[in-house]
Design a protein around this motif. Structure first.
Motif, PDB file in Angstrom:
ATOM      1  N   LEU A   5      -2.324  -2.149  -0.325  1.00  0.00           N
ATOM      2  CA  LEU A   5      -1.110  -2.067  -1.163  1.00  0.00           C
ATOM      3  C   LEU A   5       0.475  -1.739  -1.252  1.00  0.00           C
ATOM      4  O   LEU A   5       0.919  -1.729  -1.991  1.00  0.00           O
ATOM      5  CB  LEU A   5      -1.396  -1.870  -3.602  1.00  0.00           C
ATOM      6  CG  LEU A   5      -3.063  -3.085  -3.597  1.00  0.00           C
ATOM      7  CD1 LEU A   5      -2.884  -2.652  -4.725  1.00  0.00           C
ATOM      8  CD2 LEU A   5      -2.148  -4.299  -3.407  1.00  0.00           C
ATOM      9  N   ALA A   6      -0.238  -0.064  -0.937  1.00  0.00           N
ATOM     10  CA  ALA A   6       0.951   0.428  -0.276  1.00  0.00           C
ATOM     11  C   ALA A   6       0.585   1.519   0.679  1.00  0.00           C
ATOM     12  O   ALA A   6      -0.070   3.020   0.740  1.00  0.00           O
ATOM     13  CB  ALA A   6       0.801   1.980  -1.985  1.00  0.00           C
ATOM     14  N   PRO A   7       1.152   0.910   1.774  1.00  0.00           N
ATOM     15  CA  PRO A   7       0.830   1.743   2.920  1.00  0.00           C
ATOM     16  C   PRO A   7       1.858   2.801   3.415  1.00  0.00           C
ATOM     17  O   PRO A   7       0.919   3.800   4.263  1.00  0.00           O
ATOM     18  CB  PRO A   7       1.466   0.370   3.661  1.00  0.00           C
ATOM     19  CG  PRO A   7       2.499  -0.790   3.112  1.00  0.00           C
ATOM     20  CD  PRO A   7       1.824  -0.079   1.788  1.00  0.00           C
ATOM     21  N   GLY A   8       2.562   3.294   2.606  1.00  0.00           N
ATOM     22  CA  GLY A   8       3.493   3.978   1.704  1.00  0.00           C
ATOM     23  C   GLY A   8       3.022   5.964   1.735  1.00  0.00           C
ATOM     24  O   GLY A   8       3.253   6.337   1.278  1.00  0.00           O
ATOM     25  N   HIS A   9       1.615   5.312   1.187  1.00  0.00           N
ATOM     26  CA  HIS A   9       0.728   6.559  -0.018  1.00  0.00           C
ATOM     27  C   HIS A   9       0.906   7.794   1.198  1.00  0.00           C
ATOM     28  O   HIS A   9      -0.023   7.480   1.831  1.00  0.00           O
ATOM     29  CB  HIS A   9       0.373   6.048  -0.330  1.00  0.00           C
ATOM     30  CG  HIS A   9      -0.722   6.832  -1.810  1.00  0.00           C
ATOM     31  ND1 HIS A   9      -1.519   7.387  -1.996  1.00  0.00           N
ATOM     32  CD2 HIS A   9      -0.229   6.548  -3.466  1.00  0.00           C
ATOM     33  CE1 HIS A   9      -1.250   8.104  -3.013  1.00  0.00           C
ATOM     34  NE2 HIS A   9      -0.823   7.537  -3.483  1.00  0.00           N
ATOM     35  N   VAL A  10       1.401   8.539   0.139  1.00  0.00           N
ATOM     36  CA  VAL A  10       0.439   9.923   1.175  1.00  0.00           C
ATOM     37  C   VAL A  10      -0.581   9.656   1.579  1.00  0.00           C
ATOM     38  O   VAL A  10      -0.600  10.930   2.681  1.00  0.00           O
ATOM     39  CB  VAL A  10       1.269  11.290   0.431  1.00  0.00           C
ATOM     40  CG1 VAL A  10       2.394  10.852   0.295  1.00  0.00           C
ATOM     41  CG2 VAL A  10       0.384  11.154  -1.157  1.00  0.00           C
ATOM     42  N   SER A  11      -1.758   9.223   1.036  1.00  0.00           N
ATOM     43  CA  SER A  11      -2.738   9.213   1.088  1.00  0.00           C
ATOM     44  C   SER A  11      -3.472   7.867   2.509  1.00  0.00           C
ATOM     45  O   SER A  11      -4.512   8.159   3.814  1.00  0.00           O
ATOM     46  CB  SER A  11      -4.021   8.882  -0.026  1.00  0.00           C
ATOM     47  OG  SER A  11      -4.120   9.758  -1.151  1.00  0.00           O
ATOM     48  N   VAL A  12      -2.943   7.010   2.707  1.00  0.00           N
ATOM     49  CA  VAL A  12      -2.801   5.921   3.487  1.00  0.00           C
ATOM     50  C   VAL A  12      -1.884   6.731   5.149  1.00  0.00           C
ATOM     51  O   VAL A  12      -2.746   6.034   5.665  1.00  0.00           O
ATOM     52  CB  VAL A  12      -2.181   4.821   3.214  1.00  0.00           C
ATOM     53  CG1 VAL A  12      -1.795   3.774   3.982  1.00  0.00           C
ATOM     54  CG2 VAL A  12      -2.919   4.603   2.207  1.00  0.00           C
ATOM     55  N   ILE A  13      -0.936   7.086   5.248  1.00  0.00           N
ATOM     56  CA  ILE A  13      -0.124   7.487   5.830  1.00  0.00           C
ATOM     57  C   ILE A  13      -0.842   7.651   7.615  1.00  0.00           C
ATOM     58  O   ILE A  13      -1.165   6.972   8.082  1.00  0.00           O
ATOM     59  CB  ILE A  13       1.068   8.224   5.940  1.00  0.00           C
ATOM     60  CG1 ILE A  13       1.909   7.299   4.849  1.00  0.00           C
ATOM     61  CG2 ILE A  13       2.109   9.135   6.965  1.00  0.00           C
ATOM     62  CD1 ILE A  13       3.274   8.078   4.169  1.00  0.00           C
ATOM     63  N   PRO A  16      -5.347   6.224  11.121  1.00  0.00           N
ATOM     64  CA  PRO A  16      -4.780   5.457  12.048  1.00  0.00           C
ATOM     65  C   PRO A  16      -4.806   3.967  12.108  1.00  0.00           C
ATOM     66  O   PRO A  16      -4.328   2.988  12.272  1.00  0.00           O
ATOM     67  CB  PRO A  16      -5.578   5.964  13.050  1.00  0.00           C
ATOM     68  CG  PRO A  16      -6.607   6.361  12.544  1.00  0.00           C
ATOM     69  CD  PRO A  16      -6.336   6.665  11.228  1.00  0.00           C
ATOM     70  N   ARG A  17      -6.056   3.553  11.074  1.00  0.00           N
ATOM     71  CA  ARG A  17      -6.099   2.035  11.391  1.00  0.00           C
ATOM     72  C   ARG A  17      -5.628   1.346  10.111  1.00  0.00           C
ATOM     73  O   ARG A  17      -5.874   0.208   9.661  1.00  0.00           O
ATOM     74  CB  ARG A  17      -7.456   1.448  11.229  1.00  0.00           C
ATOM     75  CG  ARG A  17      -7.520   1.559  12.953  1.00  0.00           C
ATOM     76  CD  ARG A  17      -8.934   1.163  12.921  1.00  0.00           C
ATOM     77  NE  ARG A  17      -9.144   1.716  14.604  1.00  0.00           N
ATOM     78  CZ  ARG A  17     -10.376   1.598  15.379  1.00  0.00           C
ATOM     79  NH1 ARG A  17     -10.687   0.098  14.721  1.00  0.00           N
ATOM     80  NH2 ARG A  17     -11.066   0.989  16.687  1.00  0.00           N
ATOM     81  N   ALA A  18      -4.439   1.566   9.300  1.00  0.00           N
ATOM     82  CA  ALA A  18      -3.504   1.558   7.533  1.00  0.00           C
ATOM     83  C   ALA A  18      -3.404   0.252   7.971  1.00  0.00           C
ATOM     84  O   ALA A  18      -2.664   0.557   9.083  1.00  0.00           O
ATOM     85  CB  ALA A  18      -3.371   2.509   6.892  1.00  0.00           C
ATOM     86  N   TYR A  19      -3.680  -0.790   7.305  1.00  0.00           N
ATOM     87  CA  TYR A  19      -2.472  -2.244   7.298  1.00  0.00           C
ATOM     88  C   TYR A  19      -1.402  -1.475   6.848  1.00  0.00           C
ATOM     89  O   TYR A  19      -1.142  -0.397   6.232  1.00  0.00           O
ATOM     90  CB  TYR A  19      -2.922  -2.746   6.654  1.00  0.00           C
ATOM     91  CG  TYR A  19      -1.994  -4.746   6.420  1.00  0.00           C
ATOM     92  CD1 TYR A  19      -3.076  -5.243   7.964  1.00  0.00           C
ATOM     93  CD2 TYR A  19      -1.975  -5.159   5.891  1.00  0.00           C
ATOM     94  CE1 TYR A  19      -2.989  -6.619   8.092  1.00  0.00           C
ATOM     95  CE2 TYR A  19      -0.871  -6.560   5.919  1.00  0.00           C
ATOM     96  CZ  TYR A  19      -1.474  -6.954   6.587  1.00  0.00           C
ATOM     97  OH  TYR A  19      -0.904  -7.776   6.958  1.00  0.00           O
TER      98      TYR A  19
END
Length: 66
Positions: A5-13, A16-19
């Motif tokens: 939903l939010a690939p630019g979120h600080v927890s997601v950035i 390594p394999r995040a969409y």
């Protein structure tokens, strides 16, 4: 789900394999629903851990969903 939903979120950035492309909420809900059905089906097959997954089980699930 957060990564989809939010690939630019600080927890997601840092993942390594995040969409990296944001998906619509409906798409994420559909994927979560399919994953839920898959795990429920695995429970019906008496699979107690993902280490038991093999090609036979995956093909049986696909046949079941058809």
């Amino acid at each position: 789900m957060l990564a989809m939903l939010a690939p630019g979120h600080v927890s997601v950035i840092p993942l390594p394999r995040a969409y990296r492309t944001a998906l619509h909420l409906t798409t994420c809900a559909g994927r979560l629903g399919e994953l839920t059905r898959f795990f429920a089906w695995l429970g019906d097959q008496r699979v107690s851990g993902l280490e038991q997954l093999d090609t036979r089980l995956c093909e049986a699930y696909l046949a079941h969903r058809r």
